[in-house]
Design an enzyme around this catalytic site. Structure first.
Site, PDB file in Angstrom:
ATOM      1  CE  LYS A  54      -4.089   2.067   0.871  1.00  0.00           C
ATOM      2  NZ  LYS A  54      -3.779   2.879  -0.400  1.00  0.00           N
ATOM      3  CE  LYS A  69       3.373   7.005   7.536  1.00  0.00           C
ATOM      4  NZ  LYS A  69       3.169   8.033   6.743  1.00  0.00           N
ATOM      5  CE  LYS A  86       4.446   7.525  -0.818  1.00  0.00           C
ATOM      6  NZ  LYS A  86       3.904   7.719   0.329  1.00  0.00           N
ATOM      7  CB  THR A 121      -3.457  12.772   7.997  1.00  0.00           C
ATOM      8  OG1 THR A 121      -3.517  12.106   7.070  1.00  0.00           O
ATOM      9  CG2 THR A 121      -2.086  12.748   8.500  1.00  0.00           C
ATOM     10  CG  ASN A 161      -5.486  17.228   4.030  1.00  0.00           C
ATOM     11  OD1 ASN A 161      -5.208  16.558   4.759  1.00  0.00           O
ATOM     12  ND2 ASN A 161      -6.760  17.432   3.747  1.00  0.00           N
ATOM     13  CB  SER A 166      -5.804   4.534   2.983  1.00  0.00           C
ATOM     14  OG  SER A 166      -6.030   5.702   2.355  1.00  0.00           O
TER      15      SER A 166
HETATM   16  P1  NAD Z   1      -0.413  20.358   1.782  1.00  0.00           P
HETATM   17  O1  NAD Z   1       0.229  20.607   0.447  1.00  0.00           O
HETATM   18  O2  NAD Z   1      -1.775  20.355   2.010  1.00  0.00           O
HETATM   19  O3  NAD Z   1       0.075  21.411   2.745  1.00  0.00           O
HETATM   20  C1  NAD Z   1       1.448  21.770   2.994  1.00  0.00           C
HETATM   21  C2  NAD Z   1       1.645  23.114   3.839  1.00  0.00           C
HETATM   22  O4  NAD Z   1       3.199  23.348   4.046  1.00  0.00           O
HETATM   23  C3  NAD Z   1       1.014  24.308   3.346  1.00  0.00           C
HETATM   24  O5  NAD Z   1       0.393  25.068   4.417  1.00  0.00           O
HETATM   25  C4  NAD Z   1       2.307  25.092   2.757  1.00  0.00           C
HETATM   26  O6  NAD Z   1       2.039  26.472   2.709  1.00  0.00           O
HETATM   27  C5  NAD Z   1       3.172  24.690   3.870  1.00  0.00           C
HETATM   28  N1  NAD Z   1       4.650  24.723   3.375  1.00  0.00           N
HETATM   29  C6  NAD Z   1       5.151  24.401   2.226  1.00  0.00           C
HETATM   30  N2  NAD Z   1       6.178  24.558   2.109  1.00  0.00           N
HETATM   31  C7  NAD Z   1       6.687  25.168   3.295  1.00  0.00           C
HETATM   32  C8  NAD Z   1       7.962  25.693   3.911  1.00  0.00           C
HETATM   33  N3  NAD Z   1       9.083  25.688   3.372  1.00  0.00           N
HETATM   34  N4  NAD Z   1       7.848  26.079   5.235  1.00  0.00           N
HETATM   35  C9  NAD Z   1       6.788  26.346   5.943  1.00  0.00           C
HETATM   36  N5  NAD Z   1       5.648  25.817   5.313  1.00  0.00           N
HETATM   37  C10 NAD Z   1       5.499  25.366   4.129  1.00  0.00           C
HETATM   38  O7  NAD Z   1       0.106  19.121   2.199  1.00  0.00           O
HETATM   39  P2  NAD Z   1      -0.313  18.045   3.659  1.00  0.00           P
HETATM   40  O8  NAD Z   1      -1.409  17.056   2.954  1.00  0.00           O
HETATM   41  O9  NAD Z   1      -1.008  19.122   4.572  1.00  0.00           O
HETATM   42  O10 NAD Z   1       0.910  17.306   4.033  1.00  0.00           O
HETATM   43  C11 NAD Z   1       1.713  18.004   4.837  1.00  0.00           C
HETATM   44  C12 NAD Z   1       2.974  16.921   5.232  1.00  0.00           C
HETATM   45  O11 NAD Z   1       2.202  15.881   6.149  1.00  0.00           O
HETATM   46  C13 NAD Z   1       3.608  16.536   4.334  1.00  0.00           C
HETATM   47  O12 NAD Z   1       4.938  15.893   4.731  1.00  0.00           O
HETATM   48  C14 NAD Z   1       2.918  15.106   3.846  1.00  0.00           C
HETATM   49  O13 NAD Z   1       3.797  14.078   3.424  1.00  0.00           O
HETATM   50  C15 NAD Z   1       2.647  14.577   5.382  1.00  0.00           C
HETATM   51  N6  NAD Z   1       1.323  13.629   5.095  1.00  0.00           N
HETATM   52  C16 NAD Z   1       0.165  14.123   4.621  1.00  0.00           C
HETATM   53  C17 NAD Z   1      -0.906  13.077   4.849  1.00  0.00           C
HETATM   54  C18 NAD Z   1      -2.245  13.164   4.138  1.00  0.00           C
HETATM   55  O14 NAD Z   1      -3.139  12.663   4.319  1.00  0.00           O
HETATM   56  N7  NAD Z   1      -2.390  14.649   3.544  1.00  0.00           N
HETATM   57  C19 NAD Z   1      -0.608  11.816   5.288  1.00  0.00           C
HETATM   58  C20 NAD Z   1       0.456  11.601   5.972  1.00  0.00           C
HETATM   59  C21 NAD Z   1       1.647  12.343   5.808  1.00  0.00           C
END
Ligand code: NAD
Length: 422
Positions: free
Chosen positions: A76, A100, A112, A196, A227, A353
């Site tokens: 996955k 995970k 992945k 998440t 998100n 998921s």
């Molecule tokens: P997203 O793109 O919705 O949000 C990212 C946020 O980080 C935004 O607010 C953006 O402005 C900010 N950002 C980007 N670059 C930056 C920087 N240099 N300094 C400070 N802030 C910055 O992404 P997301 O889905 O919220 O994911 C965030 C993290 O969580 C990622 O590392 C992602 O891999 C991890 N993650 C997400 C999920 C999920 O379900 N969305 C699940 C597991 C892990």
């Protein structure tokens, strides 16, 4: 008798995973055979995808799918679209997915995928053709009982819908369980968007309890208001935590008395920018605020050798993937600052998921509150299991405990299959 590793293929090892495993073997007994099994993915597939562009020309995009370990179930993991995607990165992410899934005890292995592309350079039609080409290429190695993709960086429900549709066209069968993160209309799960963050809030509650901390007395700073960060801020605010700072890529806002998160959340949805309610602060300053809980929820490599000495938080909850570099992690562990690792803290997404896949398999769809109740239960249980593993070893960090628990679960499954003897 052990099967020879050579029978699993002639792959090269995943270098980054090997470094992690070597570090783990300093605190956990792992045989050479265990290590050999875990150092390389079970299957690496790559393909150059030729895509007809809108101008009539053809462009070729390198793509990858890496299935790391399938001992515990179908593999996955998400598919990311990014110009920097390469085999090494996908290897490591697939390895982390295997860990995970084991940490939260869902019956999946880790995988992945990725495509080397900047999706902003593509029209919607080109994006659709690329997404369909990916599935057409890998159709024989993915499936609801073999390998189940999902969204990742720059991929979302719309792309998952095209991918599911392409898979069904290729196979001639209705198969929503081949992919997760779909729109609700095509078999997605209620509660997935905020899953998440919800999982992270449950983990933080459980962690606070182990310290005897009351949420209402805790100051929290969150880097990232996408998100994950925005929903997490909302969940924590609702639970009584004092969220004193949030930020996005442009910078952050800070109010030591606590920000009114619901207002900021609603304004952000309207204007896609942080409405300044407190003082403005940079991301660098947010990371070094004197808070009870620092939550990196943006991107990788934010807590590094450059700023580790300035970190003043009493604890860290890793919601982003890989926000703390290895050296900074060791340094903060020496300073006694607990870090709840990403493979537990942000596992609420993959857990939901899994719920989506269960709903697709049974054709029975759950209410949002049922999804959320099940998520709470699963995350709580995972936290408690991890706590036990952590307490069982003198001076064990949360990350070490998570790796030990995950690697043990994978190796136990391998042993029952007869692939190793422990
Ligand atoms: P997203 O793109 O919705 O949000 C990212 C946020 O980080 C935004 O607010 C953006 O402005 C900010 N950002 C980007 N670059 C930056 C920087 N240099 N300094 C400070 N802030 C910055 O992404 P997301 O889905 O919220 O994911 C965030 C993290 O969580 C990622 O590392 C992602 O891999 C991890 N993650 C997400 C999920 C999920 O379900 N969305 C699940 C597991 C892990």
């Amino acid at each position: 008798m052990d099967k020879e590793l050579g029978q699993r293929g002639t792959e090269t090892v995943c270098e980054v995973c090997s470094v992690e495993l070597d570090r783990l073997s300093e605190v956990e007994l792992l045989t050479d055979r265990d290590l050999a099994l875990l150092r390389q993915p079970r299957r690496r597939i790559n393909a150059n995808l030729p895509i007809r562009m809108d101008d009539g020309g053809i462009e070729v995009f390198p793509s990858f799918r890496i299935q790391y370990n399938s001992a515990r179930g179908p593999t996955k993991g998400g598919i990311r679209y990014h110009p920097g995607v390469d085999e090494e990165e996908v290897d490591e992410l697939a390895f982390l997915m295997a860990l995970k899934c084991a940490v939260v005890d869902i019956p999946f292995g880790g995988a992945k995928g990725g495509v080397q592309v900047d999706p902003d350079d593509l029209s919607v039609g080109e994006l659709e053709r690329l997404s369909r080409a990916y599935v057409a290429e890998y159709e024989d190695v993915i499936g609801p009982e073999t390998d189940i993709p999902a969204p990742d960086v720059n991929t979302g429900p719309e792309i998952m819908a095209w991918m599911m549709d392409e898979y069904e066209q290729q196979t001639g069968e209705h198969t929503p369980g081949v992919i997760t993160g779909k729109p609700l209309e095509l078999g997605g799960s209620k509660g997935r968007t905020s899953a998440t963050s919800h999982g992270g809030a449950v983990v933080l509650d459980a962690f606070a309890e182990t310290r005897g901390w009351e949420p209402t007395n805790l100051d929290v700073a969150i880097q990232g208001f996408g998100n994950v960060g925005s929903y997490l801020a909302l969940f924590l605010h609702e639970r009584g935590y004092n969220v004193v700072a949030v930020s996005n890529a442009q910078g952050g806002i800070h109010d030591p008395d606590g920000l009114h998160i619901p207002t900021i959340f609603d304004d952000y949805a309207d204007e896609d920018d942080l409405f300044v309610t407190g003082e403005e602060l940079s991301n660098a300053d947010l990371l070094t605020l004197d808070v009870d809980v620092l939550i990196p929820a943006a991107i990788e490599d934010q807590i590094t050798t450059d700023n580790m000495a300035d970190i003043r938080a009493d604890s860290i909850l890793e919601m982003a993937n890989g926000p703390t570099t290895t050296d900074a992690d060791a340094y903060l562990a020496d300073r006694g600052i607990p870090i709840i690792p990403d493979i537990l803290a942000n596992a609420g997404g993959v857990t939901t998921s899994y719920f989506e896949w269960v709903q697709n398999s049974s054709n029975e769809y759950w209410s949002k509150s049922m999804v959320q109740d099940k998520l709470e239960e699963q995350m709580r249980a995972a936290f408690e299991d991890l706590y036990e593993v952590k307490q069982a070893g003198e001076g064990r960090s949360w990350r070490q405990a998570a790796y030990i628990r995950a690697v043990d679960a994978v190796l136990d499954a391998e042993e029952f299959r007869g692939n190793i003897s422990r």
